[in-house]
Design an enzyme around this catalytic site. Structure first.
Site, PDB file in Angstrom:
ATOM      1  N   SER A  60       0.844  -1.210  -0.109  1.00  0.00           N
ATOM      2  CA  SER A  60       0.113  -0.160   0.154  1.00  0.00           C
ATOM      3  C   SER A  60       1.023   1.258  -0.103  1.00  0.00           C
ATOM      4  CB  SER A  60      -0.926   0.190   1.199  1.00  0.00           C
ATOM      5  OG  SER A  60      -1.971  -0.773   1.085  1.00  0.00           O
ATOM      6  N   LYS A  63       0.231   3.358  -3.073  1.00  0.00           N
ATOM      7  CA  LYS A  63      -1.073   3.994  -3.374  1.00  0.00           C
ATOM      8  C   LYS A  63      -0.849   5.836  -3.592  1.00  0.00           C
ATOM      9  CE  LYS A  63      -4.011   0.638  -1.218  1.00  0.00           C
ATOM     10  NZ  LYS A  63      -4.603   0.026   0.244  1.00  0.00           N
ATOM     11  N   TYR A 186      -2.895  -3.259 -10.196  1.00  0.00           N
ATOM     12  CA  TYR A 186      -2.880  -2.889  -8.677  1.00  0.00           C
ATOM     13  C   TYR A 186      -1.949  -3.878  -7.934  1.00  0.00           C
ATOM     14  CZ  TYR A 186      -4.268  -2.689  -3.839  1.00  0.00           C
ATOM     15  OH  TYR A 186      -4.229  -2.903  -2.460  1.00  0.00           O
ATOM     16  N   TYR A 238      -5.254   4.196   7.771  1.00  0.00           N
ATOM     17  CA  TYR A 238      -6.493   3.745   8.046  1.00  0.00           C
ATOM     18  C   TYR A 238      -7.070   3.915   9.284  1.00  0.00           C
ATOM     19  CZ  TYR A 238      -3.804   0.980   4.439  1.00  0.00           C
ATOM     20  OH  TYR A 238      -2.838   0.590   3.589  1.00  0.00           O
ATOM     21  N   VAL A 256       1.610  -3.539   3.920  1.00  0.00           N
ATOM     22  CA  VAL A 256       1.440  -4.994   4.845  1.00  0.00           C
ATOM     23  C   VAL A 256       2.824  -5.752   4.709  1.00  0.00           C
ATOM     24  CG1 VAL A 256      -0.921  -5.310   5.004  1.00  0.00           C
ATOM     25  CG2 VAL A 256       0.273  -6.014   3.132  1.00  0.00           C
TER      26      VAL A 256
HETATM   27  N1  GLN Z   1      -1.697  -5.604  -1.933  1.00  0.00           N
HETATM   28  C1  GLN Z   1      -2.241  -5.512  -0.546  1.00  0.00           C
HETATM   29  C2  GLN Z   1      -3.849  -5.683  -0.640  1.00  0.00           C
HETATM   30  O1  GLN Z   1      -4.411  -5.200  -1.513  1.00  0.00           O
HETATM   31  C3  GLN Z   1      -1.998  -4.104  -0.070  1.00  0.00           C
HETATM   32  C4  GLN Z   1      -2.371  -3.955   1.389  1.00  0.00           C
HETATM   33  C5  GLN Z   1      -1.754  -2.973   2.423  1.00  0.00           C
HETATM   34  O2  GLN Z   1      -0.442  -2.818   2.095  1.00  0.00           O
HETATM   35  N2  GLN Z   1      -2.370  -2.399   3.370  1.00  0.00           N
HETATM   36  O3  GLN Z   1      -4.330  -6.545   0.304  1.00  0.00           O
END
Ligand code: GLN
Length: 304
Positions: A60, A63, A186, A238, A256
């Site tokens: 993420s 993003k 993505y 988040y 993550v």
């Molecule tokens: N590729 C992961 C997902 O879509 C990214 C989530 C994250 O890093 N919080 O679940």
């Protein structure tokens, strides 16, 4: 600064809370003892400690940058018509994250918003959409980047939740028919490999008004930088964005895989990597270390 960063690594390496992400099986294999911190200033000075060469996938942390790319391409009005700017108060992968009346994803930092954003990045005349995204991250890091195919395939195979989000977005006509292609883009942007110094350089570019500190290339218009940073501030962490704002007071984004980037506007980018993550998906050691660093150097935006 280097000494302070090494002390932080020493201080938090014994911290064993959290777990590697297991819903993407390939990420579960990460070495739990990896821990690195890097700071890159707006004039390109680098401070670092721990194994900053170790590579990990952006997840993420990609993003905000792809959102910046979509903003440059489609403008603020279009982006706002498709993706909101409100914190959702929900987990990053929540399915209940479309606004009640507009059906827009709440914001581009959660999966629903980010999947929509990736769907807006199309092939250009000569360049495929994936190559455009790889080019973006090459510009941010200052070197060619690649996709970790094993992580990509591992996520693609197990992405029932993200796939259901994408279909919901298609149902509400937020995205078009290229659902699988957009999901692939993505998952691939999430699987781009960087090291901790790269991540700090990316953060430093946002701290520096969109200008990459080394190449001096403009990667995102100065006008769009506050759009990205405000969203990182309110939504980047988040359902713990409020806690982060209260204790750190800076825009940030976690992934993550264990990466965490923090932007100190006008001053520097901070990045940490350590794969043991908490319930919200943030690196446990990273959160501790950034909090200490920000407190020690009095970097909280609201304290200045
Ligand atoms: N590729 C992961 C997902 O879509 C990214 C989530 C994250 O890093 N919080 O679940």
């Amino acid at each position: 600064m280097n000494q302070f960063l090494s002390d932080l690594v020493k201080k938090y390496l014994p911290e064993k809370h959290g777990a590697t992400a297991s819903y993407i099986p390939e990420l579960a294999k990460a070495d739990p003892d990896q821990f690195a911190i890097a700071v890159v200033t707006c004039d390109g000075k680098v401070y670092q400690a721990g194994n900053t060469d170790h590579k990990f996938t952006l997840q993420s942390a990609s993003k905000p940058f792809v959102y910046g790319m979509a903003l440059e391409e489609h403008g603020r009005e279009f982006m706002r018509s498709r993706v909101g700017v409100e914190p959702s108060g929900e987990a990053f992968n929540s399915i209940v994250e479309l606004e009640r009346h507009t059906h827009r994803p709440y914001n581009p930092m959660i999966n629903s918003g980010a999947i929509a954003v990736s769907s807006f990045i199309k092939d250009s005349k000569n360049i495929k959409r994936l190559d455009r995204v790889l080019g973006l991250f090459s510009d941010y890091t200052g070197h060619a980047v690649t996709v970790d195919e094993a992580v990509f395939l591992s996520e693609k195979k197990t992405a029932h939740r993200n796939r259901s989000i994408a279909h919901l977005l298609r149902h509400f006509e937020i995205i078009g028919d290229d659902i699988e292609e957009s999901l692939d883009l993505y998952f691939k942007q999430c699987s781009i490999l960087v090291n901790t110094t790269d991540l700090a350089t990316m953060a430093a570019t946002l701290a520096n008004g969109g200008v990459q500190p080394n190449s001096k290339k403009v990667l995102v218009k100065k006008d769009h930088v506050p759009d990205i940073l405000s969203l990182m501030f309110t939504c980047g962490m988040y359902d713990s964005a409020g806690e982060w704002a209260y204790t750190v007071g800076l825009p940030a984004k976690s992934g993550v895989s264990g990466g965490l980037l923090t932007v100190v506007p006008g001053k520097m980018g901070i990045a940490t990597y350590s794969p043991l993550i908490d319930q919200q998906g943030h690196s446990v050691r990273g959160v501790h270390a950034v909090r200490d660093l920000v407190t020690h150097f009095n970097l909280n935006m609201f304290a200045n």
